[in-house]
Write a protein that holds these residues in place. Structure first.
Motif, PDB file in Angstrom:
ATOM      1  N   SER A   1       0.857  -1.184   0.000  1.00  0.00           N
ATOM      2  CA  SER A   1       0.000   0.000   0.000  1.00  0.00           C
ATOM      3  C   SER A   1       0.893   1.234   0.000  1.00  0.00           C
ATOM      4  O   SER A   1       1.938   1.245   0.663  1.00  0.00           O
TER       5      SER A   1
ATOM      6  N   THR B   1      -2.678   4.285  -2.671  1.00  0.00           N
ATOM      7  CA  THR B   1      -2.773   3.036  -3.418  1.00  0.00           C
ATOM      8  C   THR B   1      -3.291   1.962  -2.472  1.00  0.00           C
ATOM      9  O   THR B   1      -2.634   1.655  -1.477  1.00  0.00           O
TER      10      THR B   1
ATOM     11  N   THR C   1      -2.270  -3.997  -2.698  1.00  0.00           N
ATOM     12  CA  THR C   1      -2.184  -4.591  -4.030  1.00  0.00           C
ATOM     13  C   THR C   1      -0.927  -5.437  -4.177  1.00  0.00           C
ATOM     14  O   THR C   1       0.039  -5.268  -3.429  1.00  0.00           O
TER      15      THR C   1
ATOM     16  N   GLU D   1       0.041  -0.756 -10.190  1.00  0.00           N
ATOM     17  CA  GLU D   1      -0.330   0.140  -9.098  1.00  0.00           C
ATOM     18  C   GLU D   1       0.912   0.642  -8.366  1.00  0.00           C
ATOM     19  O   GLU D   1       1.002   1.818  -7.986  1.00  0.00           O
TER      20      GLU D   1
ATOM     21  N   HIS E   1       2.669   3.156 -10.576  1.00  0.00           N
ATOM     22  CA  HIS E   1       1.905   4.399 -10.670  1.00  0.00           C
ATOM     23  C   HIS E   1       2.097   5.248  -9.413  1.00  0.00           C
ATOM     24  O   HIS E   1       2.190   6.477  -9.488  1.00  0.00           O
ATOM     25  N   PHE E   2       2.177   4.592  -8.269  1.00  0.00           N
ATOM     26  CA  PHE E   2       2.429   5.308  -7.018  1.00  0.00           C
ATOM     27  C   PHE E   2       3.784   6.013  -7.071  1.00  0.00           C
ATOM     28  O   PHE E   2       3.900   7.195  -6.715  1.00  0.00           O
TER      29      PHE E   2
END
Length: 275
Positions: free
Chosen positions: A115, A127, A130, A135, A138-139
């Motif tokens: 996270s 986020t 995941t 993800e 992207h974070f």
């Protein structure tokens, strides 16, 4: 996606799958490492389980319960404002991006839940838990791309919000320069907290500059000053007093920390944690 971020991303991913391979995140846990669940006291609970530190801070009784650890939850929280700019660039922001990327890739490689929470003055980017590389990447891109010059984060309010958002006991990394005091005691009662102190080397050991024009990267205020030997001495005394206070706080609440300068290889410092 900028070419500089892409290069940073590829470097971090390569380092995780080569240098960090075999260094399991679970090695960061304490003895036995059964995570503690923190919840409000209910009638019939054993009063010996009451956590008096949290109870005093929140004004009502809370207890800690141990349970078996099955799947590791790793949370990376980045606290960012204009302070990431020092001198002519934003090297601290880039280092934060690199560290978050390394931790994200290592978590995914270990098949654990990742996270991410990014705090700035104007927004919170989160986020959810995941295992998806998209993800995680992207974070990291959000950390790298945000413009935060001339903004000031309410640091303690962000920490308090972080406590409310993360319910599952986690391995929590907090990335910041820690040049001002902050209270992490509540987080440390619920999670295993590791502070990642990211600084420019000249923030620790400034040299004499003579007469210069300085600009506060948070407020944007410019001022003329003479930064000579006496000014350096005063600055060092304040910085050392701040660091002593922070390290005492870390020690009191069993918070581990590492310091990473922007001219160092982040992965080498992280490997020292995993050993």
């Amino acid at each position: 996606m900028s070419s500089s971020f892409k290069a940073l991303q590829l470097k971090a991913r390569h380092q995780v799958y080569t240098l960090l391979s075999g260094h399991n995140l679970s090695r960061l846990h304490g003895e036995g490492y059964d995570f503690a669940e923190l919840r409000e006291y209910q009638m019939g609970d054993d009063i010996r389980k009451i956590n008096w530190t949290v109870t005093a801070k929140l004004g009502k009784p809370y207890i800690k319960e141990l349970h078996a650890n099955r799947e590791l939850s790793v949370v990376v929280s980045v606290l960012m404002d204009g302070g990431v700019y020092f001198g002519a660039g934003n090297a601290k922001q880039k280092t934060m991006t690199e560290v978050a990327s390394l931790l994200g890739y290592a978590t995914q490689h270990n098949n654990d839940l990742f996270s991410g929470l990014l705090y700035t003055k104007d927004q919170i980017y989160m986020t959810p838990p995941t295992k998806q590389l998209f993800e995680i990447e992207h974070f990291s891109e959000q950390i790298h791309s945000l413009e935060v010059l001339h903004s000031q984060l309410d640091l303690q309010a962000s920490i308090d919000d972080l406590f409310k958002r993360i319910h599952k006991p986690s391995l929590l990394f907090i990335l910041h320069d820690f040049l001002t005091p902050v209270d992490l005691s509540l987080l440390a009662q619920r999670h295993e907290v590791i502070a990642v102190v990211i600084r420019e080397r000249e923030e620790e050991f400034p040299g004499e500059k003579g007469e210069i024009i300085m600009q506060d990267p948070r407020s944007g205020t410019k001022f003329n000053t003479y930064f000579g030997k006496r000014s350096v001495t005063r600055y060092l005394a304040r910085r050392e007093a701040n660091d002593e206070k922070i390290l005492e706080h870390f020690s009191q609440y069993d918070i581990r920390y590492i310091k990473i300068f922007t001219d160092e290889e982040s992965v080498e410092k992280l490997i020292s944690l995993f050993r």
